[in-house]
Design an enzyme around this catalytic site. Structure first.
Site, PDB file in Angstrom:
ATOM      1  N   LYS A 180       0.863  -1.184   0.000  1.00  0.00           N
ATOM      2  CA  LYS A 180       0.000   0.000   0.000  1.00  0.00           C
ATOM      3  C   LYS A 180       0.900   1.234   0.000  1.00  0.00           C
ATOM      4  O   LYS A 180       1.697   1.430   0.909  1.00  0.00           O
ATOM      5  CB  LYS A 180      -0.905   0.003   1.240  1.00  0.00           C
ATOM      6  CG  LYS A 180      -1.663   1.330   1.458  1.00  0.00           C
ATOM      7  CD  LYS A 180      -2.599   1.300   2.672  1.00  0.00           C
ATOM      8  CE  LYS A 180      -3.195   2.681   2.958  1.00  0.00           C
ATOM      9  NZ  LYS A 180      -4.052   2.714   4.163  1.00  0.00           N
ATOM     10  N   ASP A 230      -2.510  10.354   3.413  1.00  0.00           N
ATOM     11  CA  ASP A 230      -3.912   9.966   3.598  1.00  0.00           C
ATOM     12  C   ASP A 230      -4.629  11.011   4.449  1.00  0.00           C
ATOM     13  O   ASP A 230      -4.548  10.990   5.675  1.00  0.00           O
ATOM     14  CB  ASP A 230      -3.974   8.582   4.272  1.00  0.00           C
ATOM     15  CG  ASP A 230      -5.412   8.108   4.488  1.00  0.00           C
ATOM     16  OD1 ASP A 230      -6.333   8.726   3.901  1.00  0.00           O
ATOM     17  OD2 ASP A 230      -5.599   7.120   5.224  1.00  0.00           O
ATOM     18  N   LYS A 281     -10.054  13.186   7.796  1.00  0.00           N
ATOM     19  CA  LYS A 281      -9.584  12.805   9.126  1.00  0.00           C
ATOM     20  C   LYS A 281      -9.545  14.026  10.041  1.00  0.00           C
ATOM     21  O   LYS A 281      -9.390  15.149   9.556  1.00  0.00           O
ATOM     22  CB  LYS A 281      -8.161  12.238   9.032  1.00  0.00           C
ATOM     23  CG  LYS A 281      -8.058  10.854   8.457  1.00  0.00           C
ATOM     24  CD  LYS A 281      -6.607  10.393   8.442  1.00  0.00           C
ATOM     25  CE  LYS A 281      -6.490   9.003   7.853  1.00  0.00           C
ATOM     26  NZ  LYS A 281      -7.177   7.962   8.620  1.00  0.00           N
ATOM     27  N   ASP A 287       1.627   6.489   5.461  1.00  0.00           N
ATOM     28  CA  ASP A 287       0.651   5.551   4.921  1.00  0.00           C
ATOM     29  C   ASP A 287       1.156   4.839   3.665  1.00  0.00           C
ATOM     30  O   ASP A 287       0.431   4.056   3.058  1.00  0.00           O
ATOM     31  CB  ASP A 287      -0.677   6.284   4.652  1.00  0.00           C
ATOM     32  CG  ASP A 287      -1.879   5.389   4.847  1.00  0.00           C
ATOM     33  OD1 ASP A 287      -1.733   4.325   5.490  1.00  0.00           O
ATOM     34  OD2 ASP A 287      -2.966   5.737   4.349  1.00  0.00           O
ATOM     35  N   ASP A 337     -12.103   7.299   3.585  1.00  0.00           N
ATOM     36  CA  ASP A 337     -10.905   7.078   4.392  1.00  0.00           C
ATOM     37  C   ASP A 337     -10.528   5.594   4.449  1.00  0.00           C
ATOM     38  O   ASP A 337      -9.448   5.245   4.924  1.00  0.00           O
ATOM     39  CB  ASP A 337     -11.126   7.636   5.805  1.00  0.00           C
ATOM     40  CG  ASP A 337      -9.822   7.828   6.565  1.00  0.00           C
ATOM     41  OD1 ASP A 337      -8.755   7.743   5.927  1.00  0.00           O
ATOM     42  OD2 ASP A 337      -9.886   8.067   7.785  1.00  0.00           O
ATOM     43  N   GLU A 356      -9.403   3.804   2.167  1.00  0.00           N
ATOM     44  CA  GLU A 356      -8.892   3.852   0.794  1.00  0.00           C
ATOM     45  C   GLU A 356      -7.827   2.793   0.527  1.00  0.00           C
ATOM     46  O   GLU A 356      -7.596   2.424  -0.625  1.00  0.00           O
ATOM     47  CB  GLU A 356      -8.327   5.250   0.498  1.00  0.00           C
ATOM     48  CG  GLU A 356      -6.870   5.493   0.931  1.00  0.00           C
ATOM     49  CD  GLU A 356      -6.650   5.389   2.431  1.00  0.00           C
ATOM     50  OE1 GLU A 356      -7.622   5.539   3.189  1.00  0.00           O
ATOM     51  OE2 GLU A 356      -5.499   5.122   2.838  1.00  0.00           O
ATOM     52  N   ARG A 397      -7.756  -0.406   1.139  1.00  0.00           N
ATOM     53  CA  ARG A 397      -8.317  -1.612   0.529  1.00  0.00           C
ATOM     54  C   ARG A 397      -8.715  -1.351  -0.925  1.00  0.00           C
ATOM     55  O   ARG A 397      -8.726  -2.260  -1.744  1.00  0.00           O
ATOM     56  CB  ARG A 397      -9.496  -2.115   1.375  1.00  0.00           C
ATOM     57  CG  ARG A 397     -10.622  -1.137   1.515  1.00  0.00           C
ATOM     58  CD  ARG A 397     -11.551  -1.454   2.688  1.00  0.00           C
ATOM     59  NE  ARG A 397     -10.983  -1.000   3.968  1.00  0.00           N
ATOM     60  CZ  ARG A 397     -11.593  -1.154   5.142  1.00  0.00           C
ATOM     61  NH1 ARG A 397     -12.763  -1.773   5.223  1.00  0.00           N
ATOM     62  NH2 ARG A 397     -11.029  -0.719   6.242  1.00  0.00           N
TER      63      ARG A 397
HETATM   64  N1  BES Z   1      -4.194   4.682   6.856  1.00  0.00           N
HETATM   65  C1  BES Z   1      -5.355   4.503   7.639  1.00  0.00           C
HETATM   66  C2  BES Z   1      -5.133   3.534   8.798  1.00  0.00           C
HETATM   67  C3  BES Z   1      -4.291   4.050   9.923  1.00  0.00           C
HETATM   68  C4  BES Z   1      -4.787   4.996  10.793  1.00  0.00           C
HETATM   69  C5  BES Z   1      -3.035   3.545  10.134  1.00  0.00           C
HETATM   70  C6  BES Z   1      -4.012   5.442  11.850  1.00  0.00           C
HETATM   71  C7  BES Z   1      -2.273   3.979  11.185  1.00  0.00           C
HETATM   72  C8  BES Z   1      -2.749   4.935  12.040  1.00  0.00           C
HETATM   73  C9  BES Z   1      -6.482   3.944   6.792  1.00  0.00           C
HETATM   74  O1  BES Z   1      -6.514   4.380   5.490  1.00  0.00           O
HETATM   75  C10 BES Z   1      -7.755   4.376   7.437  1.00  0.00           C
HETATM   76  O2  BES Z   1      -7.999   5.553   7.461  1.00  0.00           O
HETATM   77  N2  BES Z   1      -8.516   3.434   7.930  1.00  0.00           N
HETATM   78  C11 BES Z   1      -9.729   3.735   8.594  1.00  0.00           C
HETATM   79  C12 BES Z   1     -10.745   2.725   8.139  1.00  0.00           C
HETATM   80  C13 BES Z   1     -12.151   3.052   8.548  1.00  0.00           C
HETATM   81  C14 BES Z   1     -12.629   4.296   7.821  1.00  0.00           C
HETATM   82  C15 BES Z   1     -13.031   1.879   8.224  1.00  0.00           C
HETATM   83  C16 BES Z   1      -9.492   3.654  10.092  1.00  0.00           C
HETATM   84  O3  BES Z   1      -8.681   2.820  10.523  1.00  0.00           O
HETATM   85  O4  BES Z   1     -10.066   4.455  10.805  1.00  0.00           O
HETATM   86 ZN    ZN Z   2      -4.742   4.927   4.688  1.00  0.00          ZN
HETATM   87 MN    MN Z   3      -7.576   6.221   5.280  1.00  0.00          MN
END
Ligand code: BES
Ligand code: ZN
Ligand code: MN
Length: 494
Positions: free
Chosen positions: A266, A271, A278, A289, A348, A350, A352
């Site tokens: 990834k 992000d 966010k 990210d 967010d 994204e 996947r």
């Molecule tokens: N890159 C983030 C995951 C992340 C967040 C990694 C904080 C490390 C620290 C990912 O893209 C994301 O935003 N995931 C969301 C998914 C949710 C919207 C289902 C998350 O983890 O909140």
């Molecule tokens: Zn992300």
């Molecule tokens: Mn995200």
């Protein structure tokens, strides 16, 4: 830094500083004992008097005269019974960090004869030399590209590593190459996101290909991806002024018809969350990210240095996730390269979306295995903290191999289930699936989403959200899980 393996007798090997391990109570390891005898019992006396306690990471630097070594650095190695991989790493780190502050230019390290237990077994000399090499490289890392004033160069120039046998050289080399790979991963991760965008990342792959003729690089731009139907990937870059890239690196060291092991990273270079923006606090850390992509780079560099007899393909889905008038909206439905439709309820989620198209793309390589790496879910940090990488797999043998490699490399992962019962959380009213599964089991439903695109091959997913970087005062990329990946890849032949 210059590294050499030294196999002659310690007493005949000159150095500015000789580094030895001193345990708390147990008998001195062979090399320490040998020097103790040479110095008329000095080391045992210092331990008896409490000047060196032997406590893990404690150090004592002593000037010598009339000896082949100008100084002696004694490093506490703790108790023999309690010394596992992590303790051995701390011992090596304490040694090199003390050396960094000493005037010594040439050090001789005799640190491979303290007993270390690994899962109940005794670690061999090769394991210790590999871990030593890697830990030295890790500890010597610094990222100062954007400081006006550069830190002074290390006085330490040469490290000689004491070993019994020239055969041990390969193990040391493997460790050093792994450490250098980790440091590349850290450099890429630590780069600011205004520089490290998808096009820049692609250029780094081209550079890697130039530096290592064994690596062939191919880059796909957005038009080429559109032609392939990679619409979920492109839905992520839609809001960004920076175009997405698909980066393909191939290492062919095996036989022509050996099926390749595939790594998929990834590579979200920043992000923001997109329209599902966010919160602001700590958002700078979303430059990390692309940690999955960075670890693929690091692993490929290590592989190119070690040149094992394997075929390896690396694919990186690089994009920036930004909100704008052209960004994807919550509610948008897109058709993935696989033909399955996805309702994007949260922009967010994204990671996947870029991974699912990359995972469909890699089918063309007829892979032996596919491992993807992604800073995929905050929920993984809630589940496993910063200690372990989350592991998900549709294949028990592959999962166990990765778990074992993580143990051996002190870069552990822990398996979580992707049972069918979780899949229903991805049901959409309007498309084949939605891209979020609600609050419960967030890391698992993310993995379940990916599993819908990986049915044709043996696949594992590593969620490195908690392990790819550290926050706070020592903010920085860790280089994980490069050690796990290298051990895993080399377990198929080297
Ligand atoms: N890159 C983030 C995951 C992340 C967040 C990694 C904080 C490390 C620290 C990912 O893209 C994301 O935003 N995931 C969301 C998914 C949710 C919207 C289902 C998350 O983890 O909140
Ligand atoms: Zn992300
Ligand atoms: Mn995200």
């Amino acid at each position: 830094m210059n590294y050499t393996l030294s196999t002659g007798p310690l007493a005949d090997t000159k150095a500015d500083c000789l580094v030895l391990a001193v345990p708390e109570k147990s008998a001195l390891p062979a090399s320490t004992q040998q020097v103790d005898t040479l110095l008329g019992g000095l080391i045992s006396q210092l331990r008896d008097s409490g000047d060196i306690t032997g406590k893990l990471e404690a150090t004592l630097l002593i000037p010598l005269s009339g000896q082949p070594w100008q100084r002696l650095l004694l490093v506490g190695s703790g108790e023999d019974e309690k010394r596992k991989g992590a303790e051995y790493r701390k011992l090596v780190a304490a040694a090199i960090n003390r050396l960094k502050d000493s005037p010594a230019g040439h050090a001789l390290l005799a640190l491979s004869d303290s007993p270390v237990s690994l899962n109940g077994d005794q670690a061999g000399v090769n394991w210790k030399l590999e871990m030593l090499g890697r830990t030295l490289e890790e500890q010597l890392y610094r990222f100062s590209a954007y400081k006006s004033e550069q830190p002074p160069a290390f006085k330490l120039e040469t490290i000689r590593v004491q070993a019994d046998d020239a055969e041990n050289e390969k193990a040391l080399e493997r460790g050093l190459a792994t450490g250098r790979g980790m440091n590349l991963t850290r450099d890429l991760g630590n780069m600011p996101p205004n520089i490290c965008n998808p096009v820049w990342l692609a250029e780094q792959a081209v550079e890697l290909g130039k530096r290592y003729p064994h690596i062939q690089t191919e880059i796909l731009d957005e038009d080429q991806m559109r032609a392939l139907g990679m619409n979920t990937l492109l839905s992520v870059s839609a809001g960004s002024a920076q175009p997405a890239r698909l980066i393909i690196m191939q290492y062919r060291g095996g036989k022509q018809d050996d099926k390749p092991h595939v790594l998929v990273g990834k590579g979200i270079t920043f992000d923001t969350g997109g329209i599902s923006l966010k919160p602001g606090e700590g958002m700078d850390e979303m430059k990390y990210d692309m940690g999955g992509a960075a670890s693929v780079f690091g692993a490929m560099q290590t592989i190119a240095e070690l040149q094992p007899a394997l075929n390896i393909v690396a694919v990186i889905a690089a994009a920036e996730n930004m909100p704008s008038g052209t960004a994807t909206r919550p509610g948008d439905i897109v058709t993935s390269m696989s033909g399955q439709t996805v309702e994007i309820l949260n922009t967010d989620a994204e990671g996947r979306l870029v991974l699912c198209d990359a995972l469909t793309y890699v089918k063309r390589f007829d892979p032996a295995t596919v491992v993807d790496l992604a800073t995929l879910t905050g929920a993984c940090i809630i589940a496993l903290g910063h200690q372990a990488t989350g592991l998900f797999s549709n294949d028990d043998e592959l999962a166990n191999r990765l778990l074992t490699s993580g143990e051996k490399a002190c870069d552990r992962a822990w398996r979580l289930p992707i049972w069918d019962e979780y899949q229903q959380q991805l049901d959409s009213n309007f498309a084949d699936m939605q891209n979020i599964g609600g609050r419960p089991a967030g890391s698992i439903t993310a993995a379940c989403f990916l599993s819908r695109f990986t049915k044709d091959y043996r696949w594992a997913h590593l969620d490195i959200a908690g392990t790819a970087w550290t926050s706070g005062k020592s903010k920085g990329a860790t280089g994980r899980p490069v050690p796990l990946l290298i051990d895993y890849l080399l377990s198929h032949g080297n």
